[in-house]
Design a protein around this motif. Structure first.
Motif, mmCIF file in Angstrom:
data_model
loop_
_atom_site.group_PDB
_atom_site.id
_atom_site.type_symbol
_atom_site.label_atom_id
_atom_site.label_comp_id
_atom_site.label_asym_id
_atom_site.label_seq_id
_atom_site.Cartn_x
_atom_site.Cartn_y
_atom_site.Cartn_z
ATOM 1 N N ARG A 254 0.960 -1.293 0.287
ATOM 2 C CA ARG A 254 -0.125 -0.523 -0.045
ATOM 3 C C ARG A 254 1.211 1.496 -0.175
ATOM 4 O O ARG A 254 1.570 1.314 0.994
ATOM 5 C CB ARG A 254 -0.777 0.003 0.873
ATOM 6 C CG ARG A 254 -1.738 1.371 1.794
ATOM 7 C CD ARG A 254 -2.773 0.818 2.145
ATOM 8 N NE ARG A 254 -2.400 1.195 3.837
ATOM 9 C CZ ARG A 254 -3.271 -0.202 4.326
ATOM 10 N NH1 ARG A 254 -4.839 -0.669 3.806
ATOM 11 N NH2 ARG A 254 -2.163 -0.797 5.300
ATOM 12 N N THR A 255 1.022 2.094 -0.908
ATOM 13 C CA THR A 255 1.460 3.647 -1.224
ATOM 14 C C THR A 255 0.849 4.457 -0.286
ATOM 15 O O THR A 255 -0.147 4.179 0.229
ATOM 16 C CB THR A 255 1.538 3.899 -2.709
ATOM 17 O OG1 THR A 255 -0.295 4.414 -2.430
ATOM 18 C CG2 THR A 255 1.531 2.940 -3.525
ATOM 19 N N GLN A 256 2.319 5.402 0.436
ATOM 20 C CA GLN A 256 1.685 6.213 1.029
ATOM 21 C C GLN A 256 0.637 7.335 0.415
ATOM 22 O O GLN A 256 -0.218 8.102 1.192
ATOM 23 C CB GLN A 256 3.228 6.354 1.275
ATOM 24 C CG GLN A 256 3.484 7.738 -0.224
ATOM 25 C CD GLN A 256 4.777 8.493 0.613
ATOM 26 O OE1 GLN A 256 5.771 7.692 0.436
ATOM 27 N NE2 GLN A 256 4.904 9.656 0.585
ATOM 28 N N TYR A 257 0.319 7.134 -0.798
ATOM 29 C CA TYR A 257 -0.647 8.352 -0.903
ATOM 30 C C TYR A 257 -1.627 7.880 -1.394
ATOM 31 O O TYR A 257 -3.114 8.178 -2.522
ATOM 32 C CB TYR A 257 -0.112 8.650 -2.260
ATOM 33 C CG TYR A 257 0.468 8.490 -3.260
ATOM 34 C CD1 TYR A 257 -0.683 7.492 -4.304
ATOM 35 C CD2 TYR A 257 1.791 7.627 -3.178
ATOM 36 C CE1 TYR A 257 0.317 6.552 -5.247
ATOM 37 C CE2 TYR A 257 1.998 6.620 -4.053
ATOM 38 C CZ TYR A 257 1.060 6.637 -5.241
ATOM 39 O OH TYR A 257 1.937 5.452 -6.394
ATOM 40 N N SER A 258 -2.137 6.260 -1.175
ATOM 41 C CA SER A 258 -3.684 5.750 -1.645
ATOM 42 C C SER A 258 -3.653 4.631 -0.326
ATOM 43 O O SER A 258 -2.913 4.013 0.187
ATOM 44 C CB SER A 258 -3.184 4.809 -2.991
ATOM 45 O OG SER A 258 -4.550 4.609 -3.173
ATOM 46 N N ASP A 259 -5.223 4.640 -0.669
ATOM 47 C CA ASP A 259 -5.823 3.277 0.831
ATOM 48 C C ASP A 259 -5.603 1.853 0.059
ATOM 49 O O ASP A 259 -6.029 1.502 1.088
ATOM 50 C CB ASP A 259 -6.735 3.906 1.357
ATOM 51 C CG ASP A 259 -6.869 5.062 2.216
ATOM 52 O OD1 ASP A 259 -5.611 5.134 3.336
ATOM 53 O OD2 ASP A 259 -7.784 6.111 2.683
ATOM 54 N N ALA A 260 -5.585 1.702 -1.287
ATOM 55 C CA ALA A 260 -5.405 0.613 -1.820
ATOM 56 C C ALA A 260 -4.874 -0.413 -1.608
ATOM 57 O O ALA A 260 -2.993 0.272 -1.751
ATOM 58 C CB ALA A 260 -5.521 1.060 -3.351
ATOM 59 N N VAL A 261 -5.214 -1.242 -1.500
ATOM 60 C CA VAL A 261 -3.928 -2.702 -1.841
ATOM 61 C C VAL A 261 -3.577 -3.036 -2.653
ATOM 62 O O VAL A 261 -4.723 -3.919 -3.009
ATOM 63 C CB VAL A 261 -4.502 -3.451 0.108
ATOM 64 C CG1 VAL A 261 -2.974 -4.712 -0.218
ATOM 65 C CG2 VAL A 261 -4.492 -2.667 1.501
ATOM 66 N N ILE A 262 -2.684 -2.992 -3.682
ATOM 67 C CA ILE A 262 -2.052 -3.650 -4.121
ATOM 68 C C ILE A 262 -1.523 -5.367 -4.220
ATOM 69 O O ILE A 262 -0.324 -5.592 -3.413
ATOM 70 C CB ILE A 262 -1.502 -2.929 -5.582
ATOM 71 C CG1 ILE A 262 -1.556 -1.718 -5.414
ATOM 72 C CG2 ILE A 262 -0.698 -3.269 -6.806
ATOM 73 C CD1 ILE A 262 -1.041 -0.588 -6.571
ATOM 74 N N LEU A 264 0.921 -8.257 -5.540
ATOM 75 C CA LEU A 264 1.705 -8.227 -6.758
ATOM 76 C C LEU A 264 1.058 -9.039 -8.282
ATOM 77 O O LEU A 264 1.303 -9.310 -9.023
ATOM 78 C CB LEU A 264 2.984 -8.732 -6.173
ATOM 79 C CG LEU A 264 3.912 -7.982 -5.504
ATOM 80 C CD1 LEU A 264 4.909 -8.193 -5.758
ATOM 81 C CD2 LEU A 264 3.904 -6.490 -6.215
ATOM 82 N N SER A 265 0.264 -10.363 -8.001
ATOM 83 C CA SER A 265 -0.474 -11.045 -8.293
ATOM 84 C C SER A 265 -0.989 -10.419 -9.911
ATOM 85 O O SER A 265 -1.337 -10.594 -10.912
ATOM 86 C CB SER A 265 -0.978 -12.188 -7.856
ATOM 87 O OG SER A 265 -2.035 -11.768 -7.006
ATOM 88 N N SER A 266 -1.951 -9.322 -9.821
ATOM 89 C CA SER A 266 -2.452 -7.955 -10.379
ATOM 90 C C SER A 266 -1.929 -7.212 -10.713
ATOM 91 O O SER A 266 -1.929 -6.800 -11.869
ATOM 92 C CB SER A 266 -3.812 -7.464 -9.206
ATOM 93 O OG SER A 266 -2.827 -6.639 -8.394
ATOM 94 N N VAL A 267 -0.936 -7.586 -10.704
ATOM 95 C CA VAL A 267 0.532 -6.589 -11.526
ATOM 96 C C VAL A 267 2.242 -7.304 -12.181
ATOM 97 O O VAL A 267 3.085 -6.567 -12.192
ATOM 98 C CB VAL A 267 0.853 -4.821 -10.970
ATOM 99 C CG1 VAL A 267 -0.206 -4.236 -10.789
ATOM 100 C CG2 VAL A 267 1.840 -5.734 -9.698
#
Length: 392
Positions: A254-262, A264-267
């Motif tokens: 999760r980046t510092q500028y977003s609440d979304a959790v990414i 790695l399997s999706s990218v």
């Protein structure tokens, strides 16, 4: 008698309503507020409807408008993680350093700034040596080339007649080829402003190392251009988890500028390497992943990283969005049915960013608010405020 008839009329009309709603309706009648509230309590009691003082009342229409959603808690598999910090870096294979092809004074061909798009073949700088002691290298290269060509052309027929030896001719030919290559390297980019420096790739400007008026030697770096097609996710793992590094299979961040959790399997993410030793000045071991840039990731930003190291079964977990916090204590909101909700204290275990383990407070099977929990919390606060005051 009139009061008794009023009582039976209210009982018929409100016998199916919960106490809080009956009380509110009675209060709106005006007049004898205490009598109305007393009648509401009797009606609710006769209807068999019981409410806890901790119940939260939120009508279905208002819940829908506030985006409140619920789901049933199930026991199931849960990913074990190592939670740590890290950063997102541009992949080295995506970066190109543009260097000076000649020595001289730099001037920008256009205004540049970090992040600007640069096309392949775009002129970025000019390098001129007109006012320097050694003169313009492009002109010197041309002079050297023409002199070497004249010598080569003169010697070519003489070597056939054995007037010039094969050894001497080989040296003349080598000098000519060297001068030709040097001249061709700069001749195609020569202009009135000097030798033009062009970008060999398309991408985005990452860093500019020079400014107008700087003197550079041949081979000096001028600019870094990145394609931004891939990133590295570099997680810094505390040394106490060193024995777990071999079990890492993937990660979420999760980046510092977003609440979304990414995930790695999706990218198209994959594990690149895990450090086998710590840096002498640090107590952390680096673990690096490569991932595709899907357009909303900023290189150089920090990230909260969840390294996946295994899986457990029969675990109660809820979406992280279901949790609310008050003074260090965490709660979820249970949907009791209809318009009734209940605030439930829980204890947390591990989290993978998307789901959080519940070690105490839930057993499974409960209906939990997973979206809009903050709105239920606000409804609880409004319920605690008296509807009206009695001033005597």
């Amino acid at each position: 008698m009139a009061n008794k008839q009023h009582f039976f009329s209210m009982r018929c009309r409100y016998s199916l309503l919960p106490l809080a709603m009956v009380a509110a309706l009675c209060a709106c009648k005006g007049g004898h507020a205490h009598e109305d509230e007393h009648e509401a309590e009797e009606i609710a009691a006769e209807s068999g409807h019981k409410h806890s003082p901790d119940d939260i009342i939120l009508e279905p229409e208002k819940a829908k408008a506030a985006g409140v959603e619920t789901s049933t808690v199930r026991r199931g598999a849960f990913q074990d993680v190592i939670q740590t910090g890290g950063s997102l870096l541009a992949a080295s294979c995506d970066e190109t350093t543009i260097v000076a092809t000649v020595s001289g004074v730099v001037s920008h061909a256009r205004h540049t700034s970090e992040g600007m798009e640069i096309g392949r073949g775009t002129v970025i700088y000019y390098i001129s040596s007109d006012k320097l002691q050694d003169g313009d290298p492009a002109r010197r290269a041309r002079i050297d080339y023409l002199a070497a060509k004249r010598e080569y052309d003169r010697s070519l027929p003489l070597v056939k007649e054995k007037i010039v030896s094969e050894k001497d001719f080989a040296a003349i030919q080598a000098e000519y080829e060297t001068a030709r290559l040097a001249y061709e390297a700069v001749s195609k980019n020569i202009s009135a402003k000097g030798v033009a420096i062009v970008s060999p790739v398309s991408g985005y400007m990452k860093a500019c190392m020079v400014k107008d008026g700087d003197y550079v030697e041949m081979g000096a770096p001028l600019m870094v251009v990145t394609k931004n097609q891939h990133f590295y996710l570099r997680a810094e793992v505390p040394m106490r988890h060193y024995s777990m590094l071999s079990k890492i299979t993937s990660a979420k961040f999760r980046t510092q500028y977003s609440d979304a959790v990414i995930d790695l399997s999706s990218v198209n993410g994959k594990l690149m390497s895990s450090g086998k030793s710590a840096v002498s000045t640090s107590s952390y071991v680096p673990v690096t992943f490569q991932l595709d840039n899907r357009g909303d990731i900023m290189p150089g930003s920090y990230a909260e990283v969840f390294l996946i190291v295994g899986e457990r079964s029969d675990v109660v977990s809820v979406p992280t969005s279901a949790l609310t916090e008050e003074q260090g204590v965490y709660y979820v909101y249970l949907h009791e049915g209809g318009h009734t909700y209940h605030k439930q204290e829980v204890r947390l275990g591990a989290t993978d960013g998307e789901y959080t383990e519940i070690t105490d407070g839930l057993k499974g099977g409960e209906s939990v608010v997973t979206k809009g929990a903050i709105n239920v919390k606000l409804a609880a606060a409004s319920n605690a405020i008296p509807a009206h005051n009695h001033n005597h």
